[in-house]
Design an enzyme around this catalytic site. Structure first.
Site, PDB file in Angstrom:
ATOM      1  N   ASP A 146       0.868  -1.177   0.000  1.00 32.87           N
ATOM      2  CA  ASP A 146       0.000   0.000   0.000  1.00 32.87           C
ATOM      3  C   ASP A 146       0.913   1.238   0.000  1.00 32.87           C
ATOM      4  O   ASP A 146       2.130   1.116   0.173  1.00 32.87           O
ATOM      5  CB  ASP A 146      -0.861  -0.053   1.267  1.00 32.87           C
ATOM      6  CG  ASP A 146      -2.047   0.885   1.210  1.00 32.87           C
ATOM      7  OD1 ASP A 146      -2.263   1.533   0.171  1.00 32.87           O
ATOM      8  OD2 ASP A 146      -2.768   0.965   2.223  1.00 32.87           O
ATOM      9  N   GLU A 172       2.769   5.065  -3.886  1.00 30.42           N
ATOM     10  CA  GLU A 172       2.761   6.075  -4.974  1.00 30.42           C
ATOM     11  C   GLU A 172       4.079   6.842  -5.082  1.00 30.42           C
ATOM     12  O   GLU A 172       4.420   7.218  -6.205  1.00 30.42           O
ATOM     13  CB  GLU A 172       1.590   7.051  -4.754  1.00 30.42           C
ATOM     14  CG  GLU A 172       0.225   6.409  -4.892  1.00 30.42           C
ATOM     15  CD  GLU A 172      -0.147   5.494  -3.718  1.00 30.42           C
ATOM     16  OE1 GLU A 172       0.361   5.710  -2.603  1.00 30.42           O
ATOM     17  OE2 GLU A 172      -0.933   4.550  -3.932  1.00 30.42           O
ATOM     18  N   ASP A 207      -8.763   3.681  -2.116  1.00 29.00           N
ATOM     19  CA  ASP A 207      -9.667   4.016  -1.014  1.00 29.00           C
ATOM     20  C   ASP A 207     -10.960   4.646  -1.501  1.00 29.00           C
ATOM     21  O   ASP A 207     -11.130   5.861  -1.470  1.00 29.00           O
ATOM     22  CB  ASP A 207      -8.943   4.929  -0.027  1.00 29.00           C
ATOM     23  CG  ASP A 207      -7.697   4.253   0.530  1.00 29.00           C
ATOM     24  OD1 ASP A 207      -7.571   3.020   0.377  1.00 29.00           O
ATOM     25  OD2 ASP A 207      -6.848   4.952   1.110  1.00 29.00           O
TER      26      ASP A 207
END
Ligand SMILES: *[C@@H]1O[C@H](CO)[C@@H](O)[C@H](O)[C@H]1NC(C)=O
Ligand SMILES: *[C@@H]1O[C@H](CO)[C@@H](O)[C@H](O)[C@H]1NC(C)=O
Length: 926
Positions: free
Chosen positions: A517, A520, A593
């Site tokens: 997770d 980015e 999300d």
């Protein structure tokens, strides 16, 4: 105040503000728009026709066409003597792939080498290169100067027009264009230069300053798609499947589609704003010619405009096929032009062509294609055990239990909070005993804590990304003050991969897999919640040049780690939030999300379809929605739809109420159980589709137009989708829906998956909707393999017999496939699998072997049999069936379509034919 106290206060403050953000939802002002992004603003202000570059010295060199791009007045004007020509290379590859590269000439000494993304193009791609021998030069009708033309593929040519420079692909005889670049003269390439006197290169946004030591270096150009009704692709955005225009009179979106991987809290469901991933690959489709594609391999921030009709009304440039042309405009902050044109002409051809460049999707383990249960967080071992046993109590199968960040010791990945999880191995072994797996989270932010060995080692070895001044970059994330391993460096990736060994990851067992997770990467105190663009990577690559691929490298290194851990025997499973072109080789992705809202349920379909079109077949959205508390009805509808996502996982934010399937009363438990059961019965079909994706690139779930490319009614339909070529699913996206309009394409009938009722194709049906199920249909002419017995997990179903559901078409024929292997290892790559095609025609059902005859050194065998064959759509009811291999007659009777639900009209059923899936056989219907 002691420094630790300050840190603690800052951390608390951050936590509070994060909470605040998540309550207030998406904060537009946290993120830059095009006007606040200087390169985007500059590029968008350019006028058509402003590019004055000419192609000169067009020759063949090393089997490629090469040319120099020079400004028009370069030869005559004194002022331009300092302008260095750009180098253009056109290379041709098999299957109609044209590659265009444009870069500065390294021999003329630009201040820095511009970044070319390594490790995305697969090495095999170079074997596809066609070595050019000949180039022809002619003046094409309507042009004033010459063009160089080369043969590209059957029926296609690549053209380089010299003045002004333009590159396009056209059909041979007709001369009709397919795709072109710089037809509107918007091409611009900012060469790296030395900083001029008084020149200001710094850029600021909110409280952050980007030093931009190399100054402006952006690239932009226009790309046109011909005979195109719509364009698709360029994820990741929460928007429609067919991309809406962003420029021109009366457009709905005013911002370009942004490709910049960001951790966006509560993204909104209808926006061109960039979220966690970026794949700069666009596909066009039209009724008259078919499909084409364009891919720009570049990992810097990109912005892409889709031009609306009339955007160039007063440009004075006229191009062929005005009506069915779609113009687009591509802008990137840095890097080079490394672009690929794909000619199609079918949707599946374009996907295959794209994947010849970026690689075929990995074949997942069988368990990963089943249902996953996740929550931030399952608190402790007791909670895990309780959730696990409740699934059994309620007769709901599931395969994987997930642990989010709270399972670690203070967000130090590869560790366990030993108060909450004192016996991680035992916990995993208990799950494994039921054929279940566990997934734990491992994020890229490494806690800067001198007693944490991962941090100690990374610091000592100099493995972290550096800030602009050359120190280890230090940013805030879940673990507080954190640094980020530099995944661009192969040595660091290899070190990272070693963290997953059982020796290093204490408490892990072979049934543990990984979730990446925040890759980015997410940096809470960074510009736009990510890493500063002037941070430095391996080889002096600036973060701005690499940004969109950081998560890709992290995903790759993690997946390699799991392969290494298992000594190369087992397929990895790694779920990643960030993604880039080629992520399909490393594992699954999800849409991040999302929120517990009907609109988010609705947009999950185009999002998953778009990922599939751009090479990522293994994706899904969080079932139930991550943020917020879904009403039971929304949750049930989400399970009913999610059961058809390639990646099927429920997940929820830490502040939401618990929502395991049994918490909403008996009726809702039953509905959710049914939805999950549907997925489990279809696992053989899904697994077969994953293998199809693995070998052909064709996604598991597909837009309708991929299967019905000439039916215009399907082109912008993103409420319904195909699972493989045989099942059509229509989501229900509103509360208390009573009816649904479902367009069933094609000339053949469709059979309701639940009841067997038949519907005519080629029309829209108004259907009564019940709470039991969302509409789903089997296409006539197909055969679907199922497994109908319910177990605790997919692993426990391995030896269960199959059911074949045969839906006959109007010529009383049908076809389908079944792929089976050990579900786990890489042995299938050496031929250890069963792959059958079932063909029903002329009253005979035959099982044909699709595996190559001398199938390598390994074999896979299975005693598994077919226990039922169901016929739908037969015009004459057969009385009995003769199994030709054994010369044994079996009875045909009526039976329910679904044994366990006893639902649906009675259907013609062959019971206990007792034939093995591994064998050749024929059944004759008498
Ligand atoms: C299929 O998946 C395997 C394992 O993930 C991978 O190594 C292979 O390259 C993929 N593609 C093909 C064509 O086998
Ligand atoms: C019926 O299905 C078979 C097998 O898929 C196919 O070959 C045939 O063309 C189909 N017939 C019609 C009329 O579509």
């Amino acid at each position: 105040m002691k420094p630790q106290m300050r840190n603690l206060n800052l951390f608390l403050f951050l936590l509070l503000s994060l909470h605040f953000i998540s309550v207030l939802s998406w904060k537009r002002e946290e993120f830059r728009n095009c006007n606040q992004t200087p390169f985007c603003k500059r590029a968008r202000a350019r006028k058509p026709g402003s590019c004055s570059l000419l192609a000169r010295h067009v020759i063949i060199s090393d089997g490629d066409v090469t040319a120099k791009l020079l400004p028009k007045n370069h030869e005559t004007s004194e002022d331009h003597h300092e302008i260095n020509p750009l180098l253009l290379t056109l290379s041709l590859y098999q299957d109609g792939v044209l590659r265009l590269k444009i870069d500065e000439d390294p021999s003329l000494g630009p201040p820095k080498k511009r970044f070319e993304v390594p490790d995305v193009i697969v090495p095999e791609f170079s074997n596809n290169k066609l070595w050019l021998q000949r180039i022809s030069t002619e003046t094409i009708d309507g042009d004033t100067g010459p063009s160089s033309i080369v043969h590209l593929a059957d029926g296609y040519e690549a053209v380089l027009r010299h003045d002004p420079f333009e590159v396009y692909v056209r059909e041979k005889g007709s001369g009709n264009r397919v795709i072109s670049l710089n037809s509107h003269g918007l091409f611009d390439f900012e060469p790296l230069t030395a900083k001029g006197e008084g020149e200001e290169w710094e850029e600021s946004f909110r409280e952050n300053t980007d030093t931009r030591p190399y100054g402006p270096q952006s690239i932009s150009f226009d790309v046109s798609f011909y005979a195109a009704d719509f364009v698709y692709g360029i994820p990741e955005h929460a928007t429609s499947l067919a991309l809406k225009p962003t420029r021109g009179p009366g457009v709905e979106y005013s911002e370009p589609y942004r490709l910049f991987n960001l951790d966006v809290f509560e993204y909104i469901h209808d926006s061109p704003f960039g979220i966690y991933g970026s794949i700069p690959f666009m596909i066009s489709h039209g009724k008259s010619r078919g499909t084409s594609g364009f891919f720009w391999l570049n990992a810097a921030e990109m912005q892409i405009d889709v031009m609306g009709a009339g955007w160039d009304a007063d440009s004075g440039i006229s191009l062929p096929s005005e009506k069915t042309r779609i113009d687009t405009f591509w802008m990137s902050e840095a890097g080079i032009v490394d672009a690929f044109f794909f000619v199609g002409p079918g949707p599946k051809d374009v996907v295959r062509q794209y994947m010849s460049v970026t690689g075929m999707p990995a074949m997942p383990q069988l368990f990963a294609t089943a249902y996953h249960q996740c929550r931030w967080n399952y608190r402790d071992e007791e909670d895990v055990e309780d959730v696990d046993s409740k699934f059994d109590e309620h007769n709901i199968p599931y395969d994987v239990l997930w642990l989010d960040i709270e399972h670690t010791d203070g967000k130090r990945y590869f560790t366990w909070d030993r108060m909450l999880f004192p016996h991680p191995e035992e916990m995993q072994r208990k799950l494994a005993a039921k054929g279940r797996h566990m997934v734990t989270i491992v994020d890229p932010h490494i806690k800067r804590d001198d007693s944490y060995n991962v941090h100690k080692e990374a610091t000592k070895k100099g493995y972290y990304v550096k800030d602009a001044s050359g120190n280890d970059f230090d940013g805030w994330c879940w673990s507080g003050s954190s640094s980020y391993p530099d995944m661009l460096n192969p040595e660091i990736r290899s070190w990272w991969a070693d963290r997953f060994s059982f020796e290093h990851y204490v408490g892990s067992t072979p049934s543990l897999y990984i979730w990446n997770d925040m890759n980015e990467p997410s940096v809470f105190n960074g510009p736009e919640l990510t890493m500063p663009r002037d941070a430095l990577h391996y080889g002096d690559v600036e973060h701005r040049e690499l940004h969109n691929a950081y998560g890709y490298y992290f995903h790759m290194a993690t997946a390699n780690g799991l392969v290494k851990r298992g000594e190369g025997k087992d397929r990895p499973f790694v779920l990643s939030r960030a993604l880039f072109a080629g992520s399909q080789r490393h594992g699954a992705v999800w849409t991040g999300d999302n929120s517990a809202e009907w609109d988010h349920l609705r947009v999950s379909v185009p999002m998953v379809l778009t990922l599939g079109l751009t090479g990522l077949p293994f994706s899904g959205a969080d079932v139930g929605g991550f943020f917020g508390n879904p009403e039971p009805e929304l949750l049930v509808r989400w399970y009913q739809l999610g059961a058809y996502y390639p990646f099927f996982r429920a997940h929820a934010h830490h502040d939401t109420k618990r929502r395991e399937p049994w918490l909403f009363g008996e009726r809702n438990t039953e509905l959710i159980r049914d939805a999950i059961h549907v997925r489990y019965t279809l696992i053989p079909y899904f697994y077969t589709l994953f293998r199809e994706a693995n070998t052909s690139g064709v996604p598991v779930v597909r837009p309708l137009w991929m299967e019905f490319p000439s039916e215009e009614a399907t082109f912008s339909n993103d409420e319904a989708f195909m699972v493989g070529n045989s099942i059509l699913v229509q989501g229900i996206y509103t509360e208390r829906a009573k009816v649904a309009s479902v367009y069933l394409p094609g000339r053949q009938s469709w059979y309701d998956l639940r009841t067997g009722t038949s519907y005519r194709g080629g029309m829209t049906h108004k259907l009564t909707v019940s709470e039991d199920t969302i509409p789903a249909f089997q296409r006539a002419g197909t055969i679907i393999p199922r497994k109908d017995r319910f177990r605790r997990s997919s692993t426990q179903m391995v030896n269960d017999p199959f059911t074949l559901v045969i839906a006959l078409n109007s010529s009383q024929a049908a076809e389908g496939e079944l792929y089976v292997d050990d579900g786990k290892s890489f042995e299938f790559e050496h031929g250890a699998y069963i792959h059958r095609r079932f063909v029903l025609s002329d009253g005979k059902l035959t099982s044909v072997n699709l595996a190559p005859a001398s199938s390598g050194k390994s074999r896979f065998s299975s005693e598994t049999v077919i226990e039922r064959i169901i016929l739908l759509g037969h015009t004459h009811s057969p009385k009995s069936a003769l199994i030709e291999v054994t010369n044994q007659k079996v009875d045909i009777g009526l039976g329910p379509l679904w044994l366990q639900w006893g639902r649906g009209s009675a259907v013609v059923t062959v019971r206990k034919p007792g034939i093995r899936i591994a064998d050749d056989w024929t059944i004759k219907f008498l």
